[in-house]
Design an enzyme around this catalytic site. Structure first.
Site, PDB file in Angstrom:
ATOM      1  CG  HIS A   1      -1.663  -1.280   1.422  1.00 35.98           C
ATOM      2  ND1 HIS A   1      -2.573  -1.821   0.531  1.00 35.98           N
ATOM      3  CD2 HIS A   1      -1.561  -2.184   2.436  1.00 35.98           C
ATOM      4  CE1 HIS A   1      -3.010  -2.977   0.992  1.00 35.98           C
ATOM      5  NE2 HIS A   1      -2.414  -3.222   2.138  1.00 35.98           N
ATOM      6  CB  CYS A   2       1.943   3.719  -1.450  1.00 34.80           C
ATOM      7  SG  CYS A   2       1.159   3.458  -3.053  1.00 34.80           S
TER       8      CYS A   2
END
Length: 82
Positions: free
Chosen positions: A37-38
């Protein structure tokens, strides 16, 4: 004021988040996100591959949330066999 979000990140010990997402999608047509998720650096620092993430908010019905919880339990029980 308290800020709230409908996004819930979760991790099931010894289970790959991608496997959880794939089985939910295939078996119950429930789509969730999986991965880092980044925030790869945070997951790397905590020696984790990633997490699963579900978005449950005003756009979901109670029945959809109940179905997600029910099917997630089934997926966890199924994957623990392996």
């Amino acid at each position: 004021p308290m800020l709230r979000s409908g996004i819930t990140r979760f991790h099931v010990d010894s289970m790959d988040s991608h496997d959880i997402a794939m089985v939910l999608d295939t078996a119950a047509n429930i789509a969730i996100r999986s991965g880092a998720h980044c925030v790869h650096s945070w997951f790397n620092e905590h020696n984790m591959k990633g997490s699963a993430r579900a978005s449950l908010y005003l756009y979901n019905t109670k029945e959809e949330v109940d179905a997600f919880i029910e099917h997630l339990g089934k997926v966890v029980r199924y994957l623990k066999k392996f």
